[in-house]
Design a protein around this motif. Structure first.
Motif, mmCIF file in Angstrom:
data_model
loop_
_atom_site.group_PDB
_atom_site.id
_atom_site.type_symbol
_atom_site.label_atom_id
_atom_site.label_comp_id
_atom_site.label_asym_id
_atom_site.label_seq_id
_atom_site.Cartn_x
_atom_site.Cartn_y
_atom_site.Cartn_z
ATOM 1 N N GLY A 164 1.802 -1.611 2.093
ATOM 2 C CA GLY A 164 1.627 -0.673 1.169
ATOM 3 C C GLY A 164 0.162 -0.893 0.421
ATOM 4 O O GLY A 164 -0.592 0.048 0.035
ATOM 5 N N SER A 165 -0.028 -2.225 0.332
ATOM 6 C CA SER A 165 -1.361 -2.507 -0.185
ATOM 7 C C SER A 165 -2.294 -1.924 0.423
ATOM 8 O O SER A 165 -3.388 -1.543 0.210
ATOM 9 C CB SER A 165 -1.435 -4.040 -0.496
ATOM 10 N N ALA A 166 -2.283 -2.250 1.937
ATOM 11 C CA ALA A 166 -3.450 -1.643 2.772
ATOM 12 C C ALA A 166 -3.656 -0.435 2.834
ATOM 13 O O ALA A 166 -4.848 0.029 2.755
ATOM 14 C CB ALA A 166 -3.144 -2.056 4.040
ATOM 15 N N LEU A 167 -2.308 0.590 2.677
ATOM 16 C CA LEU A 167 -2.671 1.898 2.526
ATOM 17 C C LEU A 167 -3.363 2.308 1.330
ATOM 18 O O LEU A 167 -4.066 3.383 1.360
ATOM 19 C CB LEU A 167 -1.095 2.591 2.440
ATOM 20 N N THR A 168 -2.925 1.745 0.203
ATOM 21 C CA THR A 168 -3.845 2.105 -0.931
ATOM 22 C C THR A 168 -5.330 1.818 -1.053
ATOM 23 O O THR A 168 -6.042 2.566 -1.429
ATOM 24 C CB THR A 168 -3.146 1.670 -2.401
ATOM 25 N N LEU A 169 -5.496 0.655 -0.247
ATOM 26 C CA LEU A 169 -7.015 0.514 0.133
ATOM 27 C C LEU A 169 -7.677 1.463 1.046
ATOM 28 O O LEU A 169 -8.779 1.836 0.830
ATOM 29 C CB LEU A 169 -7.216 -0.827 0.684
ATOM 30 N N ARG A 170 -6.986 2.002 1.917
ATOM 31 C CA ARG A 170 -7.263 3.069 2.944
ATOM 32 C C ARG A 170 -7.709 4.191 1.813
ATOM 33 O O ARG A 170 -8.587 4.943 2.211
ATOM 34 C CB ARG A 170 -6.363 3.471 3.948
ATOM 35 N N GLY A 171 -6.792 4.682 1.008
ATOM 36 C CA GLY A 171 -7.062 5.599 0.013
ATOM 37 C C GLY A 171 -8.277 5.369 -0.879
ATOM 38 O O GLY A 171 -8.912 6.505 -0.955
ATOM 39 N N ARG A 172 -8.464 4.203 -1.241
ATOM 40 C CA ARG A 172 -9.681 3.926 -1.942
ATOM 41 C C ARG A 172 -10.698 4.192 -1.080
ATOM 42 O O ARG A 172 -11.757 4.867 -1.576
ATOM 43 C CB ARG A 172 -9.705 2.372 -2.184
ATOM 44 N N ASP A 173 -10.864 4.205 0.226
ATOM 45 C CA ASP A 173 -12.030 4.283 0.919
ATOM 46 C C ASP A 173 -12.069 5.673 1.785
ATOM 47 O O ASP A 173 -13.157 5.999 2.320
ATOM 48 C CB ASP A 173 -11.813 2.989 2.166
ATOM 49 N N ALA A 174 -10.898 6.409 1.473
ATOM 50 C CA ALA A 174 -11.270 7.796 2.064
ATOM 51 C C ALA A 174 -12.329 8.751 1.425
ATOM 52 O O ALA A 174 -12.466 8.478 0.230
ATOM 53 C CB ALA A 174 -9.495 8.410 1.818
ATOM 54 N N VAL A 175 -12.597 9.632 2.137
ATOM 55 C CA VAL A 175 -13.484 10.618 1.586
ATOM 56 C C VAL A 175 -13.033 11.837 0.824
ATOM 57 O O VAL A 175 -13.554 12.000 -0.162
ATOM 58 C CB VAL A 175 -14.610 11.204 2.865
ATOM 59 N N LYS A 176 -11.997 12.385 1.701
ATOM 60 C CA LYS A 176 -11.574 13.589 0.852
ATOM 61 C C LYS A 176 -10.549 13.129 -0.399
ATOM 62 O O LYS A 176 -9.655 12.276 -0.050
ATOM 63 C CB LYS A 176 -10.551 14.469 1.697
ATOM 64 N N ASP A 188 -3.085 10.983 -1.287
ATOM 65 C CA ASP A 188 -1.990 10.905 -0.579
ATOM 66 C C ASP A 188 -1.663 9.438 0.080
ATOM 67 O O ASP A 188 -0.555 9.047 0.044
ATOM 68 C CB ASP A 188 -2.032 11.898 0.743
ATOM 69 N N LEU A 189 -2.621 8.810 0.458
ATOM 70 C CA LEU A 189 -2.717 7.467 0.883
ATOM 71 C C LEU A 189 -2.266 6.490 -0.081
ATOM 72 O O LEU A 189 -1.295 5.701 0.035
ATOM 73 C CB LEU A 189 -3.975 7.085 1.586
ATOM 74 N N ALA A 190 -2.766 6.718 -1.510
ATOM 75 C CA ALA A 190 -2.614 5.871 -2.460
ATOM 76 C C ALA A 190 -1.123 5.927 -2.886
ATOM 77 O O ALA A 190 -0.342 5.076 -3.149
ATOM 78 C CB ALA A 190 -3.556 6.281 -3.795
ATOM 79 N N GLN A 191 -0.688 7.112 -2.702
ATOM 80 C CA GLN A 191 0.680 7.544 -3.264
ATOM 81 C C GLN A 191 1.652 6.951 -2.215
ATOM 82 O O GLN A 191 2.951 6.279 -2.426
ATOM 83 C CB GLN A 191 1.086 8.811 -3.496
ATOM 84 N N GLU A 192 1.303 7.051 -0.836
ATOM 85 C CA GLU A 192 2.245 6.547 0.183
ATOM 86 C C GLU A 192 2.315 4.810 0.263
ATOM 87 O O GLU A 192 3.144 4.108 0.308
ATOM 88 C CB GLU A 192 1.490 6.878 1.544
ATOM 89 N N GLY A 193 1.017 4.230 -0.480
ATOM 90 C CA GLY A 193 0.926 3.098 -0.585
ATOM 91 C C GLY A 193 1.923 2.351 -1.648
ATOM 92 O O GLY A 193 2.629 1.360 -1.736
#
Length: 169
Positions: free
Chosen positions: A54-66, A72-77
């Motif tokens: 979950g933590s890794a997902l939220t970081l992916r959200g942080r780094d996403a462009v759109k 979506d990634l932050a919520q999934e995390g």
């Protein structure tokens, strides 16, 4: 026994890589996500793995462009972190992870400062029962972060009260 050692090794490696991601290394975020995603496949009932995933997902959200992908990634995390806490609500590491993620997400969108407050308060309550539960540095960080969570939630007076506790430490 070999499987347990292997999982511990992978978790340790994943934690190390994730911390690089927290510090801003986007490639490390991708690598950490891959590590925890694979671990999650092999250990679907492991709450600690779920929390790091979950933590890794939220970081992916942080780094996403759109923007929508970020959300979506932050919520999934967050969902994965909540699932991890529901699996093992007394786990210090999981509570710290979720609290730290919730503290850093925009309150206006995610409304999770109250979750951070709940987690930090839980950690401090455990510390009061067992002074060895958290290190001195962890206590200072938890109290400081609890104050920030109260500020984020619009509870300035409570934030100041908590900061007074930090001064006493």
């Amino acid at each position: 026994m070999g499987k347990k050692v292997d999982i511990s090794k992978q978790l340790a490696e994943g934690r190390k890589v994730l911390m690089k991601g927290v510090a801003g290394d986007k490639n490390a975020v991708k690598k950490a996500y891959d590590i925890f995603s694979k671990l999650r496949d092999t250990e679907p009932n492991n709450a600690v793995v779920e929390a790091y995933y979950g933590s890794a997902l939220t970081l992916r959200g942080r780094d996403a462009v759109k923007t929508i992908e970020k959300a979506d990634l932050a919520q999934e995390g967050l969902n994965a972190l909540n699932k991890a806490v529901s699996k093992d609500s007394n786990n210090k590491e999981i509570r710290l992870l979720r609290a730290n993620v919730c503290l850093r997400l925009p309150e206006s969108f995610f409304k999770c400062s109250q979750t951070a407050i709940k987690d930090y308060t839980f950690l401090l309550d455990q510390y009061k029962k067992d002074p060895k539960y958290l290190s001195k540095n962890q206590i200072k960080e938890v109290v400081k972060d609890l104050s920030t969570a109260y500020k984020n939630a619009g509870k300035e007076a409570k934030a100041k009260e908590v900061m007074q506790q930090l001064k006493q430490l």
